[in-house]
Design an enzyme around this catalytic site. Structure first.
Site, PDB file in Angstrom:
ATOM      1  NE  ARG A 158      -3.387   2.009   2.905  1.00 22.82           N
ATOM      2  CZ  ARG A 158      -4.667   2.091   2.540  1.00 22.82           C
ATOM      3  NH1 ARG A 158      -5.278   1.038   2.065  1.00 22.82           N
ATOM      4  NH2 ARG A 158      -5.329   3.229   2.679  1.00 22.82           N
ATOM      5  CB  SER A 175       4.926   8.634  -1.207  1.00 24.09           C
ATOM      6  OG  SER A 175       5.676   9.815  -1.189  1.00 24.09           O
ATOM      7  N   GLY A 176       7.092   6.432  -0.707  1.00 27.80           N
ATOM      8  CA  GLY A 176       8.488   6.006  -0.814  1.00 27.80           C
ATOM      9  C   GLY A 176       9.044   5.495   0.505  1.00 27.80           C
ATOM     10  NE  ARG A 177       6.466   0.766   2.543  1.00 28.65           N
ATOM     11  CZ  ARG A 177       5.243   0.804   2.018  1.00 28.65           C
ATOM     12  NH1 ARG A 177       4.641   1.967   1.757  1.00 28.65           N
ATOM     13  NH2 ARG A 177       4.596  -0.301   1.743  1.00 28.65           N
ATOM     14  CG  LEU A 178      11.917   8.790   2.307  1.00 30.41           C
ATOM     15  CD1 LEU A 178      12.447   9.972   1.503  1.00 30.41           C
ATOM     16  CD2 LEU A 178      12.930   8.413   3.392  1.00 30.41           C
TER      17      LEU A 178
END
Ligand code: FMN
Length: 213
Positions: free
Chosen positions: A9, A190-193
């Site tokens: 997700r 987003s981008g796991r940041l």
């Protein structure tokens, strides 16, 4: 069965930018808790996963319901003879987490734990539905019981015992207060940041800092 490795997700519901962080953990928690409570997509916004550890360091986690969130910390209610209570007798510290997945948020709280004053337990207990009050008397929480019928019999017995009277809290039942020394707010990005903001209490001073996701 679906493959957990294939579940993915993208988190994009919100941000916790440097300028958006509240001045105190309590203001930030109240703001997020308020948003969770106002959204019908969040089921049981006051559900927390509470981790304790026994005298020998064995961890244990379970869900309980937060019943007060204020300047002291987070209060929940339970049986003072339960497994978690025995952990807290031996090691009076806990860690807990609120998870509000529809908002892609979690809040982790950890700190020392103490029992709340008896009058606070009594005031809260009086607000509970009668069947929950009776259930607190009937259930020797965390102990092995012979059968469902034995539990139902114990409930019927306390129903008879308190017929026509108010139900007081059992002496072995009450609240615990987790007094935070760490409170961390996580907002999926987003981008796991992701955003991670931690409020940390050391030497009587709160510090706010950003952690790498
Ligand atoms: C949604 C939910 C809410 C719960 N709320 C409480 C609670 O407020 N207090 C409580 O003692 N147990 C609550 N429980 C049950 C606990 O998760 C747990 O089974 C019980 O407290 C015994 O834990 P222990 O054996 O580790 O002491 C709840 C469970 C769920 C799933």
């Amino acid at each position: 069965m679906s493959d957990p490795a294939g579940l993915r997700r993208r988190y994009a519901k919100g941000q916790l930018g440097d300028g958006a962080v509240a001045d105190s953990w309590l203001q930030q928690l109240r703001a997020w808790f308020g948003e969770a409570g106002a959204d019908p997509a969040v089921v049981e916004p006051n559900a927390i996963q509470l981790a304790t550890a026994s005298a020998d360091g064995t961890p244990s986690v379970r869900t309980v319901l937060a019943k007060a969130i204020d300047e002291r910390g987070v209060v929940f209610y339970t049986n003072y003879d339960s497994a978690k209570a025995h952990d807290l007798d031996a090691n009076p510290r806990a860690s807990l987490v609120f998870v509000w997945l529809p908002h892609e948020r979690q809040v982790r709280v950890s700190g020392a734990v103490e029992r709340v004053a008896r009058d606070e337990t009594e005031a809260y207990f009086a607000t509970r539905p009668r069947e929950s009050q009776l259930g607190a008397w009937a259930s020797p929480q965390s102990q092995v019981v012979a059968s469902r019928a034995a539990l139902d019999d114990a409930y019927a017995e306390v129903e008879r015992r308190f017929a026509g009277q108010d139900v007081p809290p059992p002496p072995g039942w009450g609240g615990y207060l987790v007094r935070p020394d760490r409170v961390e707010f996580w907002q999926g990005r987003s981008g796991r940041l992701h955003d991670r903001i931690r409020f940390r209490l050391d030497d009587g001073q709160w510090t706010t800092e950003r952690l790498a996701p």
